[in-house]
Design a protein around this motif. Structure first.
Motif, PDB file in Angstrom:
ATOM      1  N   ASN A 281       8.732   7.557  -3.466  1.00 14.16           N
ATOM      2  CA  ASN A 281       8.335   6.210  -3.888  1.00 14.16           C
ATOM      3  C   ASN A 281       7.806   6.164  -5.318  1.00 14.16           C
ATOM      4  O   ASN A 281       7.328   5.126  -5.769  1.00 14.16           O
ATOM      5  N   VAL A 282       7.877   7.278  -6.024  1.00 15.72           N
ATOM      6  CA  VAL A 282       7.378   7.305  -7.398  1.00 15.72           C
ATOM      7  C   VAL A 282       8.114   6.260  -8.239  1.00 15.72           C
ATOM      8  O   VAL A 282       9.311   6.023  -8.070  1.00 15.72           O
ATOM      9  N   ARG A 283       7.375   5.623  -9.123  1.00 19.75           N
ATOM     10  CA  ARG A 283       7.971   4.619 -10.027  1.00 19.75           C
ATOM     11  C   ARG A 283       7.890   5.133 -11.460  1.00 19.75           C
ATOM     12  O   ARG A 283       6.803   5.459 -11.948  1.00 19.75           O
ATOM     13  N   LEU A 284       9.040   5.199 -12.099  1.00 20.00           N
ATOM     14  CA  LEU A 284       9.100   5.636 -13.495  1.00 20.00           C
ATOM     15  C   LEU A 284       9.060   4.408 -14.392  1.00 20.00           C
ATOM     16  O   LEU A 284       9.866   3.487 -14.234  1.00 20.00           O
ATOM     17  N   ARG A 285       8.108   4.384 -15.293  1.00 20.71           N
ATOM     18  CA  ARG A 285       7.962   3.230 -16.184  1.00 20.71           C
ATOM     19  C   ARG A 285       8.146   3.682 -17.628  1.00 20.71           C
ATOM     20  O   ARG A 285       7.318   4.415 -18.176  1.00 20.71           O
ATOM     21  N   VAL A 286       9.244   3.252 -18.233  1.00 22.92           N
ATOM     22  CA  VAL A 286       9.548   3.625 -19.619  1.00 22.92           C
ATOM     23  C   VAL A 286       8.595   2.907 -20.558  1.00 22.92           C
ATOM     24  O   VAL A 286       8.396   1.686 -20.459  1.00 22.92           O
ATOM     25  N   VAL A 287       7.994   3.653 -21.459  1.00 22.45           N
ATOM     26  CA  VAL A 287       7.085   3.076 -22.448  1.00 22.45           C
ATOM     27  C   VAL A 287       7.910   2.516 -23.595  1.00 22.45           C
ATOM     28  O   VAL A 287       8.659   3.257 -24.232  1.00 22.45           O
ATOM     29  N   PRO A 288       7.796   1.220 -23.873  1.00 23.09           N
ATOM     30  CA  PRO A 288       8.595   0.637 -24.963  1.00 23.09           C
ATOM     31  C   PRO A 288       8.234   1.254 -26.312  1.00 23.09           C
ATOM     32  O   PRO A 288       7.063   1.480 -26.619  1.00 23.09           O
TER      33      PRO A 288
ATOM     34  N   GLY B 157      13.281  25.170 -15.952  1.00 21.19           N
ATOM     35  CA  GLY B 157      14.193  24.855 -14.867  1.00 21.19           C
ATOM     36  C   GLY B 157      15.281  23.896 -15.300  1.00 21.19           C
ATOM     37  O   GLY B 157      15.277  23.371 -16.419  1.00 21.19           O
ATOM     38  N   ILE B 158      16.236  23.696 -14.390  1.00 22.05           N
ATOM     39  CA  ILE B 158      17.333  22.745 -14.599  1.00 22.05           C
ATOM     40  C   ILE B 158      17.050  21.546 -13.702  1.00 22.05           C
ATOM     41  O   ILE B 158      17.068  21.658 -12.464  1.00 22.05           O
ATOM     42  N   SER B 159      16.769  20.423 -14.300  1.00 21.44           N
ATOM     43  CA  SER B 159      16.455  19.233 -13.511  1.00 21.44           C
ATOM     44  C   SER B 159      16.480  18.006 -14.420  1.00 21.44           C
ATOM     45  O   SER B 159      16.664  18.123 -15.635  1.00 21.44           O
ATOM     46  N   ASP B 160      16.304  16.838 -13.822  1.00 20.67           N
ATOM     47  CA  ASP B 160      16.194  15.595 -14.579  1.00 20.67           C
ATOM     48  C   ASP B 160      14.897  14.905 -14.200  1.00 20.67           C
ATOM     49  O   ASP B 160      14.239  15.276 -13.212  1.00 20.67           O
ATOM     50  N   VAL B 161      14.529  13.905 -14.976  1.00 19.08           N
ATOM     51  CA  VAL B 161      13.208  13.305 -14.832  1.00 19.08           C
ATOM     52  C   VAL B 161      13.000  12.681 -13.459  1.00 19.08           C
ATOM     53  O   VAL B 161      11.944  12.866 -12.836  1.00 19.08           O
ATOM     54  N   ARG B 162      13.991  11.970 -12.924  1.00 18.07           N
ATOM     55  CA  ARG B 162      13.790  11.300 -11.637  1.00 18.07           C
ATOM     56  C   ARG B 162      13.668  12.316 -10.498  1.00 18.07           C
ATOM     57  O   ARG B 162      12.785  12.193  -9.638  1.00 18.07           O
ATOM     58  N   THR B 163      14.535  13.317 -10.509  1.00 13.33           N
ATOM     59  CA  THR B 163      14.485  14.327  -9.447  1.00 13.33           C
ATOM     60  C   THR B 163      13.151  15.058  -9.450  1.00 13.33           C
ATOM     61  O   THR B 163      12.522  15.243  -8.398  1.00 13.33           O
ATOM     62  N   LYS B 164      12.703  15.473 -10.626  1.00  7.74           N
ATOM     63  CA  LYS B 164      11.461  16.241 -10.715  1.00  7.74           C
ATOM     64  C   LYS B 164      10.250  15.400 -10.337  1.00  7.74           C
ATOM     65  O   LYS B 164       9.339  15.874  -9.635  1.00  7.74           O
ATOM     66  N   MET B 165      10.212  14.169 -10.793  1.00 10.73           N
ATOM     67  CA  MET B 165       9.066  13.324 -10.472  1.00 10.73           C
ATOM     68  C   MET B 165       9.013  12.993  -8.977  1.00 10.73           C
ATOM     69  O   MET B 165       7.934  12.847  -8.399  1.00 10.73           O
TER      70      MET B 165
ATOM     71  N   ARG C 197      -2.888   6.105 -13.622  1.00  5.84           N
ATOM     72  CA  ARG C 197      -3.842   7.100 -13.160  1.00  5.84           C
ATOM     73  C   ARG C 197      -3.151   8.378 -12.689  1.00  5.84           C
ATOM     74  O   ARG C 197      -3.799   9.365 -12.384  1.00  5.84           O
ATOM     75  N   ALA C 198      -1.824   8.335 -12.622  1.00  6.89           N
ATOM     76  CA  ALA C 198      -1.076   9.540 -12.235  1.00  6.89           C
ATOM     77  C   ALA C 198      -1.345  10.649 -13.247  1.00  6.89           C
ATOM     78  O   ALA C 198      -1.558  10.401 -14.439  1.00  6.89           O
ATOM     79  N   LYS C 199      -1.344  11.876 -12.774  1.00 10.14           N
ATOM     80  CA  LYS C 199      -1.662  13.018 -13.633  1.00 10.14           C
ATOM     81  C   LYS C 199      -0.452  13.531 -14.410  1.00 10.14           C
ATOM     82  O   LYS C 199      -0.548  14.548 -15.103  1.00 10.14           O
ATOM     83  N   SER C 200       0.678  12.840 -14.298  1.00  9.07           N
ATOM     84  CA  SER C 200       1.893  13.278 -14.982  1.00  9.07           C
ATOM     85  C   SER C 200       2.325  12.270 -16.039  1.00  9.07           C
ATOM     86  O   SER C 200       2.226  11.054 -15.840  1.00  9.07           O
ATOM     87  N   VAL C 201       2.802  12.795 -17.170  1.00  5.78           N
ATOM     88  CA  VAL C 201       3.496  11.998 -18.175  1.00  5.78           C
ATOM     89  C   VAL C 201       4.830  12.683 -18.433  1.00  5.78           C
ATOM     90  O   VAL C 201       4.870  13.899 -18.700  1.00  5.78           O
TER      91      VAL C 201
ATOM     92  N   PHE D 255       0.807  -1.208   0.000  1.00  4.77           N
ATOM     93  CA  PHE D 255       0.000   0.000   0.000  1.00  4.77           C
ATOM     94  C   PHE D 255       0.849   1.269   0.000  1.00  4.77           C
ATOM     95  O   PHE D 255       0.343   2.357  -0.220  1.00  4.77           O
ATOM     96  N   ASN D 256       2.163   1.134   0.239  1.00  4.44           N
ATOM     97  CA  ASN D 256       3.057   2.285   0.230  1.00  4.44           C
ATOM     98  C   ASN D 256       3.737   2.489  -1.116  1.00  4.44           C
ATOM     99  O   ASN D 256       4.601   3.344  -1.248  1.00  4.44           O
ATOM    100  N   ARG D 257       3.358   1.685  -2.075  1.00  2.00           N
ATOM    101  CA  ARG D 257       3.990   1.831  -3.392  1.00  2.00           C
ATOM    102  C   ARG D 257       3.567   3.164  -4.001  1.00  2.00           C
ATOM    103  O   ARG D 257       2.408   3.581  -3.910  1.00  2.00           O
ATOM    104  N   GLY D 258       4.544   3.825  -4.647  1.00  2.00           N
ATOM    105  CA  GLY D 258       4.279   5.160  -5.158  1.00  2.00           C
ATOM    106  C   GLY D 258       3.551   5.155  -6.488  1.00  2.00           C
ATOM    107  O   GLY D 258       3.277   4.110  -7.092  1.00  2.00           O
TER     108      GLY D 258
END
Length: 282
Positions: free
Chosen positions: A225-232, A210-218, A46-50, A4-7
């Protein structure tokens, strides 16, 4: 309890390469090739970010527009916010894709901008004249053979090309102004000159947020606990290359006329794409 704590899951769509152009073993970016992955990116979570990661020196203005429009359509339909992250370069058509983002970020060493239109060719008319070669072209239509590199340039042809470029440039400028409304800083003559900048300069001009990268910003947006899933993104182009090899039943291959022409076309495309990247020191 750990379950239940998965991001949140944030889809990551990677757009890398020249737009609309193809080279051996590396397909170009186009709506036909990317429609499926783009659709999946906006439907995956269902996350509001892509997150969209861009590494492109540009290419076809038409494919840039089609990809831009499709991402914006899906973002509006599904209520998603697009975060764009520029890698080595997001220039020309690559920046066109970037402004699909609601927010744009870059690495400190990224190259950003080049809001302009370019057409490059060679003038070979004097070279073939020295070799004693005559160029024979027969057309129906006054301008059908315009800008033939084996014939001398004509002022009317150049002006016609420049007129087309101005129209395409105006469309590009309009899209950037619309998407970066209230954030652009600097005179139009500089912003839309075709120049490109480092990330820090692009930030000052309002081209990025801004100056940032995808993992830091997300992580900032969705927690650690956010999980980044690359779309093949399917790379089916290599298979088509293998299909050109001679089969046991015979058929066109590298040794045939059609195979040789295909190889020559691939080689020219590879040189053109290499030149595009080289403009930005890459």
């Amino acid at each position: 309890m750990g379950w239940f704590n998965r991001g949140a899951v944030v889809p990551v769509l990677k757009l890398s390469g020249a737009i609309g152009m193809a080279a051996p073993l590396r397909p170009g970016l186009s709506l036909a090739a990317l429609a499926g992955p783009i659709e999946r990116a906006f439907s995956m979570s269902r996350a509001k970010s892509v997150a969209v990661v861009i590494n492109s020196p540009g290419g076809s203005p038409v494919q840039s527009s089609l990809l831009f429009k499709r991402m914006r359509q899906l973002a509006d339909e599904k209520g998603k916010k697009i975060y764009v992250f520029c890698e080595d370069v997001a220039a020309s058509g690559g920046y066109y894709l970037a402004v699909a983002g609601d927010e744009i970020y870059a690495d400190p060493s990224s190259i950003v901008g080049s809001i302009g239109v370019i057409s490059a060719s060679f003038g070979l008319d004097r070279a073939i004249e020295k070799l004693g070669i005559s160029r024979r072209v027969y057309t129906a239509g006054t301008h059908k053979g315009s800008l033939d590199p084996f014939q001398p340039e004509k002022p009317d042809d150049i002006e016609r090309l420049k007129s087309i470029q101005r129209n395409v440039h105006d469309v590009f400028i309009g899209v950037v102004k619309d998407r970066r409304l209230g954030r652009l800083r600097g005179p139009d003559a500089e912003l839309f000159s075709g120049a490109f900048w480092s990330a820090s300069d692009a930030l000052e001009l309002g081209l990025i947020d801004g100056i940032s990268d995808v993992r830091t910003k997300m992580r900032e947006l969705h927690g650690d606990n956010v999980r980044l899933r690359v779309v093949p993104v399917e790379r089916g182009w290599l298979a088509s290359r293998f299909r050109k090899l001679p089969s046991v039943l015979g058929g066109p291959g590298p040794g045939s006329v059609s195979g040789s022409l295909a190889f020559a076309d691939d080689l020219v495309s590879a040189i053109e794409i290499r030149a595009m990247w080289s403009r930005f020191g890459l």
